[in-house]
Design a protein around this motif. Structure first.
Motif, PDB file in Angstrom:
ATOM      1  N   LEU A  54     123.936  34.660 -24.099  1.00 36.96           N
ATOM      2  CA  LEU A  54     123.400  33.463 -23.445  1.00 36.96           C
ATOM      3  C   LEU A  54     123.714  32.215 -24.259  1.00 36.96           C
ATOM      4  N   ARG A  55     123.520  32.280 -25.558  1.00 37.34           N
ATOM      5  CA  ARG A  55     123.806  31.116 -26.403  1.00 37.34           C
ATOM      6  C   ARG A  55     125.290  30.768 -26.369  1.00 37.34           C
ATOM      7  N   ALA A  56     126.135  31.796 -26.431  1.00 36.52           N
ATOM      8  CA  ALA A  56     127.580  31.556 -26.400  1.00 36.52           C
ATOM      9  C   ALA A  56     128.012  30.957 -25.071  1.00 36.52           C
ATOM     10  N   ALA A  57     127.417  31.415 -23.978  1.00 34.12           N
ATOM     11  CA  ALA A  57     127.756  30.873 -22.665  1.00 34.12           C
ATOM     12  C   ALA A  57     127.344  29.409 -22.545  1.00 34.12           C
ATOM     13  N   ILE A  58     126.185  29.066 -23.101  1.00 34.59           N
ATOM     14  CA  ILE A  58     125.747  27.669 -23.090  1.00 34.59           C
ATOM     15  C   ILE A  58     126.721  26.813 -23.892  1.00 34.59           C
ATOM     16  N   ARG A  59     127.157  27.300 -25.044  1.00 41.36           N
ATOM     17  CA  ARG A  59     128.127  26.548 -25.850  1.00 41.36           C
ATOM     18  C   ARG A  59     129.406  26.283 -25.048  1.00 41.36           C
ATOM     19  N   LYS A  60     129.863  27.283 -24.313  1.00 40.64           N
ATOM     20  CA  LYS A  60     131.060  27.106 -23.495  1.00 40.64           C
ATOM     21  C   LYS A  60     130.803  26.087 -22.391  1.00 40.64           C
ATOM     22  N   GLY A  61     129.646  26.158 -21.758  1.00 38.34           N
ATOM     23  CA  GLY A  61     129.302  25.191 -20.719  1.00 38.34           C
ATOM     24  C   GLY A  61     129.242  23.777 -21.256  1.00 38.34           C
ATOM     25  N   GLN A  62     128.720  23.609 -22.466  1.00 39.21           N
ATOM     26  CA  GLN A  62     128.666  22.282 -23.077  1.00 39.21           C
ATOM     27  C   GLN A  62     130.057  21.760 -23.401  1.00 39.21           C
ATOM     28  N   ALA A  63     130.937  22.643 -23.865  1.00 40.64           N
ATOM     29  CA  ALA A  63     132.294  22.226 -24.211  1.00 40.64           C
ATOM     30  C   ALA A  63     133.093  21.831 -22.975  1.00 40.64           C
ATOM     31  N   GLU A  64     132.904  22.544 -21.883  1.00 36.29           N
ATOM     32  CA  GLU A  64     133.697  22.288 -20.681  1.00 36.29           C
ATOM     33  C   GLU A  64     133.105  21.213 -19.781  1.00 36.29           C
ATOM     34  N   HIS A  65     131.837  20.884 -19.960  1.00 34.12           N
ATOM     35  CA  HIS A  65     131.182  19.928 -19.068  1.00 34.12           C
ATOM     36  C   HIS A  65     130.456  18.829 -19.838  1.00 34.12           C
ATOM     37  N   ASP A  66     130.991  18.453 -20.986  1.00 32.71           N
ATOM     38  CA  ASP A  66     130.525  17.276 -21.715  1.00 32.71           C
ATOM     39  C   ASP A  66     129.019  17.289 -21.950  1.00 32.71           C
ATOM     40  N   ASN A  67     128.540  18.423 -22.453  1.00 35.98           N
ATOM     41  CA  ASN A  67     127.120  18.566 -22.803  1.00 35.98           C
ATOM     42  C   ASN A  67     126.185  18.308 -21.633  1.00 35.98           C
ATOM     43  N   ALA A  68     126.628  18.660 -20.430  1.00 34.62           N
ATOM     44  CA  ALA A  68     125.806  18.449 -19.243  1.00 34.62           C
ATOM     45  C   ALA A  68     124.707  19.492 -19.098  1.00 34.62           C
ATOM     46  N   ILE A  69     124.668  20.483 -20.004  1.00 32.74           N
ATOM     47  CA  ILE A  69     123.669  21.546 -19.932  1.00 32.74           C
ATOM     48  C   ILE A  69     123.065  21.752 -21.315  1.00 32.74           C
ATOM     49  N   ALA A  70     121.799  22.170 -21.351  1.00 38.50           N
ATOM     50  CA  ALA A  70     121.124  22.473 -22.614  1.00 38.50           C
ATOM     51  C   ALA A  70     120.291  23.733 -22.446  1.00 38.50           C
ATOM     52  N   LEU A  71     120.048  24.389 -23.557  1.00 35.79           N
ATOM     53  CA  LEU A  71     119.210  25.587 -23.591  1.00 35.79           C
ATOM     54  C   LEU A  71     117.815  25.195 -24.053  1.00 35.79           C
ATOM     55  N   VAL A  72     116.796  25.705 -23.380  1.00 34.22           N
ATOM     56  CA  VAL A  72     115.410  25.465 -23.792  1.00 34.22           C
ATOM     57  C   VAL A  72     114.751  26.821 -23.996  1.00 34.22           C
ATOM     58  N   GLN A  73     114.466  27.158 -25.256  1.00 31.18           N
ATOM     59  CA  GLN A  73     113.852  28.455 -25.542  1.00 31.18           C
ATOM     60  C   GLN A  73     112.333  28.329 -25.506  1.00 31.18           C
ATOM     61  N   VAL A  74     111.709  29.310 -24.830  1.00 28.50           N
ATOM     62  CA  VAL A  74     110.252  29.329 -24.664  1.00 28.50           C
ATOM     63  C   VAL A  74     109.723  30.649 -25.204  1.00 28.50           C
ATOM     64  N   GLY A  75     108.810  30.574 -26.160  1.00 28.70           N
ATOM     65  CA  GLY A  75     108.183  31.786 -26.665  1.00 28.70           C
ATOM     66  C   GLY A  75     107.178  32.336 -25.671  1.00 28.70           C
TER      67      GLY A  75
END
Length: 281
Positions: A101-122
Motif C-alpha cells: 500500500l505504501r509503495a503504491a501511494i508513492r507511485k501515485g504521488q510520483a505519477e500524479h504530482d502528489n495528488a494523493i496522500a496516505l492517512v494512517q488510522v490506528g
C-alpha cells in the motif's frame, strides 16, 4: 466592626488572571496542512504530517505479482481522480500487505504530482474517522485512509458498525475523494469462537453478519503463505537490489530456524546478509 476591603484595580486584576491562565494552558494544536505532506497519522481528533513516506520500490516486492497489479491499478485510479475501490488486503502475516500500500501511494504521488496522500488510522482512533472524513471531503486532494492489521475484540461491536456505515454509503460514509484500505490477518476481520454459535434463535446470524463485512469492499485481495520458490524469489529480488551474494541453502536454513517462510522473514535474512557484508540497507 468590619474592615473594608482594599480598593483594587479590577481591569488590571482580570488582565493578570487572563495572562496567568494563558501561560498554563496548553498550546493550541496547529491546523493540519492537508496539501503539504505525503502521509499523515490520525489520532482520533487531529492529524500529524509525515515528511517522508517510507516504502520499498515496487520492483522489490516479489511473489505477490497479482496482488501488486490490483492494488497499484486501484491506487493510480484514485490518484487520477477516477472511480476506485475500497480495499481489504487479508491473509498471512509478513507478506507485504502494508508495504505494498505504501509503495503504491508513492507511485501515485510520483505519477500524479502528489495528488494523493496516505492517512494512517490506528484501531484506537476509529471512532474519530467520521470527523476525519468530514475534513478530508473539503480538501482538493485524494486520500487513502489506511487501517493496518485490523481486528476486533469479541465484545467490541462499534468497529464493525462503523465500517459498515462507511462502506455502505450511509450518512457518515466516506466522501468521493477518499477510499478505505484495511489490512487484516483474517478475511472475516473479526475473531471466531465457539460461543458465536450460542444464539438460540439463529446461531449463524452473528457470524454471517460479520463475515459479510469483507463483501462490502470493492477489492478483497488475499495474501497467502510463501511456498519455497516464492520465498527464494523474494530474497533474490532484494539481494539483486542491494548487490548481495547469497546461498539458497543458507536462506532455507534461515526460514527453518524461524519456522516460517514469508516476505518479512526474507527481508530479515537479507538484513542479515547485509550485516555480514558490512553494508547498510
Amino acid at each position: 466592626m468590619t474592615t473594608p476591603l482594599p480598593e483594587t484595580d479590577t481591569p488590571a486584576l482580570l488582565s493578570r488572571i487572563a495572562e496567568a491562565l494563558e501561560r498554563i494552558a496548553p498550546a493550541p494544536v496547529p491546523a493540519t496542512d492537508w496539501l503539504a505532506f505525503p502521509a499523515y497519522v490520525w489520532n482520533g481528533t487531529s492529524a500529524r504530517g509525515v515528511t517522508q513516506l517510507e516504502a520499498p520500490a515496487l520492483d522489490m516486492l516479489r511473489g505477490i505479482d497479482d496482488q501488486k497489479a490490483s492494488v497499484v491499478t486501484n491506487v493510480l485510479r484514485l490518484a487520477a481522480g477516477h472511480a476506485a475501490h475500497d480495499m481489504l488486503l487479508w491473509g498471512s502475516r509478513g507478506m507485504g500487505k502494508s508495504a505494498l500500500l505504501r509503495a503504491a501511494i508513492r507511485k501515485g504521488q510520483a505519477e500524479h504530482d502528489n495528488a494523493i496522500a496516505l492517512v494512517q488510522v490506528g484501531q484506537d482512533a476509529l471512532a474519530g474517522v467520521t470527523d476525519l472524513f468530514a475534513t478530508l471531503g473539503k480538501i482538493e486532494r485524494r486520500f487513502l485512509v489506511f487501517v493496518d492489521d485490523l481486528g476486533f475484540e469479541e465484545n467490541d461491536g462499534a468497529g464493525p458498525r462503523l465500517l459498515r456505515s462507511w462502506l455502505e454509503g450511509g450518512v457518515e460514509a466516506r466522501p468521493a475523494n477518499v477510499r478505505l484500505a484495511v489490512t487484516s490477518n483474517r478475511r472475516a476481520i473479526v475473531s471466531r469462537s465457539m460461543h458465536e454459535q450460542d444464539d438460540p434463535i439463529n446461531p449463524r446470524d452473528v457470524v454471517d453478519d460479520r463475515l459479510a463485512l469483507a463483501d462490502r469492499f470493492g477489492l478483497s485481495i488475499g495474501f497467502h503463505a510463501c511456498d519455497q520458490d516464492a520465498y527464494l524469489a523474494i530474497i533474490g529480488g532484494y539481494a539483486q537490489e542491494f548487490a548481495l551474494e547469497w546461498d539458497q541453502g543458507d536462506a532455507l536454513e534461515w526460514s527453518r530456524r524461524r519456522g516460517a517462510r514469508s516476505g518479512r522473514v526474507a527481508w530479515q535474512y537479507v538484513n542479515e546478509l547485509a550485516g555480514r557484508a558490512g553494508k547498510t540497507i
